[in-house]
Design a protein around this motif. Structure first.
Motif, PDB file in Angstrom:
ATOM      1  N   THR A   1      61.169  20.786  54.427  1.00  0.00           N
ATOM      2  CA  THR A   1      62.023  21.182  55.776  1.00  0.00           C
ATOM      3  C   THR A   1      61.946  22.863  55.692  1.00  0.00           C
ATOM      4  OG1 THR A   1      63.986  20.868  54.710  1.00  0.00           O
ATOM      5  CG2 THR A   1      62.666  19.076  56.187  1.00  0.00           C
ATOM      6  N   GLU A   2      62.305  23.479  53.848  1.00  0.00           N
ATOM      7  CA  GLU A   2      62.737  24.788  53.789  1.00  0.00           C
ATOM      8  C   GLU A   2      61.367  25.019  54.327  1.00  0.00           C
ATOM      9  OE1 GLU A   2      65.899  23.349  50.410  1.00  0.00           O
ATOM     10  OE2 GLU A   2      64.504  25.170  50.448  1.00  0.00           O
ATOM     11  N   LEU A   3      60.257  24.680  54.123  1.00  0.00           N
ATOM     12  CA  LEU A   3      59.432  25.539  53.780  1.00  0.00           C
ATOM     13  C   LEU A   3      58.842  25.442  55.852  1.00  0.00           C
ATOM     14  CD1 LEU A   3      56.685  24.095  51.562  1.00  0.00           C
ATOM     15  CD2 LEU A   3      57.967  25.840  51.054  1.00  0.00           C
ATOM     16  N   GLU A   4      59.082  24.699  56.089  1.00  0.00           N
ATOM     17  CA  GLU A   4      58.754  25.061  57.594  1.00  0.00           C
ATOM     18  C   GLU A   4      59.329  25.647  58.140  1.00  0.00           C
ATOM     19  OE1 GLU A   4      57.496  21.113  61.228  1.00  0.00           O
ATOM     20  OE2 GLU A   4      59.180  20.329  59.686  1.00  0.00           O
ATOM     21  N   GLN A   5      61.076  26.032  57.846  1.00  0.00           N
ATOM     22  CA  GLN A   5      61.910  26.666  58.585  1.00  0.00           C
ATOM     23  C   GLN A   5      61.264  28.194  58.222  1.00  0.00           C
ATOM     24  OE1 GLN A   5      65.747  25.886  56.915  1.00  0.00           O
ATOM     25  NE2 GLN A   5      67.152  27.770  57.926  1.00  0.00           N
TER      26      GLN A   5
ATOM     27  N   ARG B   1      50.456  25.464  60.463  1.00  0.00           N
ATOM     28  CA  ARG B   1      50.623  25.320  61.603  1.00  0.00           C
ATOM     29  C   ARG B   1      51.292  26.279  62.622  1.00  0.00           C
ATOM     30  NH1 ARG B   1      54.175  19.409  60.493  1.00  0.00           N
ATOM     31  NH2 ARG B   1      52.334  18.194  59.313  1.00  0.00           N
ATOM     32  N   SER B   2      51.869  26.802  61.612  1.00  0.00           N
ATOM     33  CA  SER B   2      52.844  28.303  62.350  1.00  0.00           C
ATOM     34  C   SER B   2      52.301  29.743  62.418  1.00  0.00           C
ATOM     35  CB  SER B   2      54.494  28.405  61.728  1.00  0.00           C
ATOM     36  OG  SER B   2      54.995  26.930  62.489  1.00  0.00           O
ATOM     37  N   VAL B   3      52.052  29.768  61.087  1.00  0.00           N
ATOM     38  CA  VAL B   3      51.732  30.475  60.361  1.00  0.00           C
ATOM     39  C   VAL B   3      49.665  30.538  59.921  1.00  0.00           C
ATOM     40  CG1 VAL B   3      51.825  32.721  58.174  1.00  0.00           C
ATOM     41  CG2 VAL B   3      53.570  31.145  59.168  1.00  0.00           C
ATOM     42  N   LYS B   4      49.056  31.704  60.126  1.00  0.00           N
ATOM     43  CA  LYS B   4      47.313  31.600  60.170  1.00  0.00           C
ATOM     44  C   LYS B   4      46.938  31.866  58.209  1.00  0.00           C
ATOM     45  CE  LYS B   4      46.487  33.441  64.586  1.00  0.00           C
ATOM     46  NZ  LYS B   4      46.125  34.869  65.449  1.00  0.00           N
ATOM     47  N   GLN B   5      47.865  33.303  57.335  1.00  0.00           N
ATOM     48  CA  GLN B   5      47.154  33.101  57.142  1.00  0.00           C
ATOM     49  C   GLN B   5      47.905  32.330  55.533  1.00  0.00           C
ATOM     50  OE1 GLN B   5      45.522  36.702  55.633  1.00  0.00           O
ATOM     51  NE2 GLN B   5      46.055  37.361  57.513  1.00  0.00           N
ATOM     52  N   VAL B   6      47.489  31.259  54.599  1.00  0.00           N
ATOM     53  CA  VAL B   6      49.064  30.289  53.869  1.00  0.00           C
ATOM     54  C   VAL B   6      48.100  31.107  52.205  1.00  0.00           C
ATOM     55  CG1 VAL B   6      50.630  28.663  53.073  1.00  0.00           C
ATOM     56  CG2 VAL B   6      50.033  29.661  55.525  1.00  0.00           C
ATOM     57  N   ARG B   7      47.714  31.205  52.332  1.00  0.00           N
ATOM     58  CA  ARG B   7      47.054  31.300  50.435  1.00  0.00           C
ATOM     59  C   ARG B   7      48.162  30.939  49.297  1.00  0.00           C
ATOM     60  NH1 ARG B   7      44.994  37.744  50.614  1.00  0.00           N
ATOM     61  NH2 ARG B   7      44.590  37.693  52.909  1.00  0.00           N
ATOM     62  N   VAL B   8      47.313  30.428  48.110  1.00  0.00           N
ATOM     63  CA  VAL B   8      48.421  29.565  47.009  1.00  0.00           C
ATOM     64  C   VAL B   8      47.374  30.677  45.889  1.00  0.00           C
ATOM     65  CG1 VAL B   8      47.733  27.601  45.806  1.00  0.00           C
ATOM     66  CG2 VAL B   8      48.624  27.232  48.343  1.00  0.00           C
ATOM     67  N   ILE B   9      48.803  30.944  45.330  1.00  0.00           N
ATOM     68  CA  ILE B   9      48.167  32.615  44.440  1.00  0.00           C
ATOM     69  C   ILE B   9      49.377  31.865  42.915  1.00  0.00           C
ATOM     70  CG2 ILE B   9      47.099  34.417  43.297  1.00  0.00           C
ATOM     71  CD1 ILE B   9      46.304  35.200  45.881  1.00  0.00           C
ATOM     72  N   PRO B  10      48.609  31.522  42.084  1.00  0.00           N
ATOM     73  CA  PRO B  10      50.242  30.820  40.784  1.00  0.00           C
ATOM     74  C   PRO B  10      50.034  32.645  40.341  1.00  0.00           C
ATOM     75  CG  PRO B  10      47.964  31.144  40.022  1.00  0.00           C
ATOM     76  CD  PRO B  10      47.963  30.864  41.754  1.00  0.00           C
ATOM     77  N   GLN B  11      50.894  33.152  38.577  1.00  0.00           N
ATOM     78  CA  GLN B  11      51.238  33.903  38.325  1.00  0.00           C
ATOM     79  C   GLN B  11      49.460  34.212  37.480  1.00  0.00           C
ATOM     80  OE1 GLN B  11      55.059  33.328  36.719  1.00  0.00           O
ATOM     81  NE2 GLN B  11      55.375  35.505  38.082  1.00  0.00           N
ATOM     82  N   THR B  12      48.320  35.275  38.241  1.00  0.00           N
ATOM     83  CA  THR B  12      47.397  35.421  37.297  1.00  0.00           C
ATOM     84  C   THR B  12      47.872  35.982  36.334  1.00  0.00           C
ATOM     85  OG1 THR B  12      46.456  37.184  38.773  1.00  0.00           O
ATOM     86  CG2 THR B  12      46.010  35.064  39.223  1.00  0.00           C
ATOM     87  N   HIS B  13      48.306  37.100  36.260  1.00  0.00           N
ATOM     88  CA  HIS B  13      47.919  37.908  35.369  1.00  0.00           C
ATOM     89  C   HIS B  13      48.923  37.673  33.821  1.00  0.00           C
ATOM     90  CE1 HIS B  13      52.910  37.487  37.400  1.00  0.00           C
ATOM     91  NE2 HIS B  13      52.885  37.873  36.269  1.00  0.00           N
ATOM     92  N   LYS B  14      49.785  36.457  33.995  1.00  0.00           N
ATOM     93  CA  LYS B  14      50.523  35.093  33.007  1.00  0.00           C
ATOM     94  C   LYS B  14      49.321  34.455  32.599  1.00  0.00           C
ATOM     95  CE  LYS B  14      55.482  35.279  33.960  1.00  0.00           C
ATOM     96  NZ  LYS B  14      56.180  34.624  33.772  1.00  0.00           N
ATOM     97  N   MET B  15      47.938  34.407  33.239  1.00  0.00           N
ATOM     98  CA  MET B  15      47.387  33.814  32.756  1.00  0.00           C
ATOM     99  C   MET B  15      46.214  34.682  32.213  1.00  0.00           C
ATOM    100  SD  MET B  15      45.565  31.583  35.956  1.00  0.00           S
ATOM    101  CE  MET B  15      46.856  30.516  37.010  1.00  0.00           C
TER     102      MET B  15
END
Length: 259
Positions: free
Chosen positions: A191-195, A241-255
Motif C-alpha cells: 500500500t505504501e508503494l501504491e501511495q 498502473r500509475s507511473v510509466k517508467q518503473v525500473r528495478v536496479i540493485p546497488q550495482t557498484h557493490k557487485m
C-alpha cells in the motif's frame, strides 16, 4: 560554517567512482560525500556519515584510492582544488553530491556550487532523502539533476510523505532532471508503494521511478532481507498502473566492488 570569511563544509570523502544507482547508473562521477544526516533509515549503508569525523578522506588520483586526510571542516577553496584535480579530461560524466544528507549544508552549497560548475564544466547531480523542500528551493538553480528518495515507513522507519510531495513538485517545476528511488525489502508494504506511485503520478507520470532491492548491511543492527523475485515483479506491476517508467536496479557498484 565559516572559517574566517571562507565558507566550510563537513565532509566524509572526495573520490572518483562508477555510479551504482538510479538514472546515472554505470556513469563515472566525482563524488563529494557530506557528513551528517537527519534521518535514521533502518537500511542505511552509510551510517558512518551520521556524525562528523575529525578528518575527511580525499583521493589524490581518480580511482586509485590513494587517500590523504584533511581536518574538518573543509574550506570552500580547498574543496574546489581537490575536485578540480580529480577532473581529468573526458573522464567523468558528472559530479555527485551525496551523504549523509547534502542539503544540511545548504548555506555552503549556495556559495560552492556556482563556482564548482564554472570551474569543472560538469553537470551537478544531487542525491538526497527528498525531505527538505525549503533547502532544495535554494539549491535548485545550481543543479542539473536530482535523485530523491521516497522513504517507505515499512522499510525505513521514516514517514515523510508531505515533505516528499512538496520536494518533488519543486524539482519538477524547475529545469532540473529528477527521478525517484525507493528502497524495498521483503517486509515492504504494497500500500505504501501504491501511495508512492500516486504521489509521483500527481506531479507527473513521466518521472522515472527506481525500485532498489535492499542490500544487507553489516553492523546496521537491523535484520535486512531482500525481497523475493515474485515480490519485485508484483510491486513493479503495481506501480506501473500509475507511473510509466518503473525500473528495478540493485546497488550495482557493490557487485563490482566499487564500495
Amino acid at each position: 560554517m565559516p572559517c574566517g570569511t571562507q565558507p566550510t563544509a563537513r565532509l566524509i570523502e572526495v573520490f572518483s567512482a562508477i555510479q551504482g544507482e538510479g538514472l546515472n547508473v554505470g556513469t563515472r562521477q566525482i563524488f563529494i560525500r557530506f557528513a551528517l544526516c537527519d534521518l535514521r533509515c533502518h537500511f542505511c549503508d552509510s551510517f558512518h556519515t551520521w556524525a562528523v569525523p575529525p578528518q575527511c578522506q580525499v583521493e589524490q588520483t581518480p580511482g586509485k584510492r590513494d587517500f590523504e586526510t584533511y581536518p574538518n571542516p573543509v574550506p570552500l577553496r580547498s574543496l574546489l582544488k581537490w575536485v578540480n584535480r580529480q577532473n581529468q579530461h573526458r573522464l567523468h560524466d558528472s559530479i555527485s553530491l551525496t551523504g549523509g544528507e547534502p542539503l544540511l549544508h545548504t548555506p555552503f552549497l549556495v556559495e560552492f556550487l556556482p563556482e564548482l560548475g564554472q570551474l569543472t564544466g560538469l553537470p551537478i547531480y544531487l542525491e538526497t532523502g527528498g525531505h527538505r523542500p525549503e533547502e532544495i528551493a535554494r539549491v535548485l538553480p545550481y543543479l542539473d539533476s536530482v535523485g530523491m528518495d521516497i522513504k517507505l515507513p515499512s522499510v525505513s522507519g521514516e514517514n515523510r510523505w508531505a515533505a516528499h510531495r512538496e520536494f518533488l513538485n519543486l524539482c519538477h517545476n524547475s529545469s532540473v532532471e529528477v527521478f525517484v528511488k525507493l528502497i524495498i525489502d521483503c517486509q515492504t508494504d504494497p500500500t505504501e508503494l501504491e501511495q508512492s506511485a500516486d504521489l509521483v503520478a500527481a506531479v507527473s507520470p513521466e518521472i522515472p521511478v527506481f525500485l532498489q532491492p535492499v542490500t544487507p548491511v553489516e553492523g546496521s543492527g537491523q535484520p535486512i532481507v531482500a525481497p523475493t523475485p515474485e515480490q519485485v515483479l508484483a510491486w513493479q506491476a503495481l506501480m506501473k498502473r500509475s507511473v510509466k517508467q518503473v525500473r528495478v536496479i540493485p546497488q550495482t557498484h557493490k557487485m563490482i566492488g566499487q564500495l
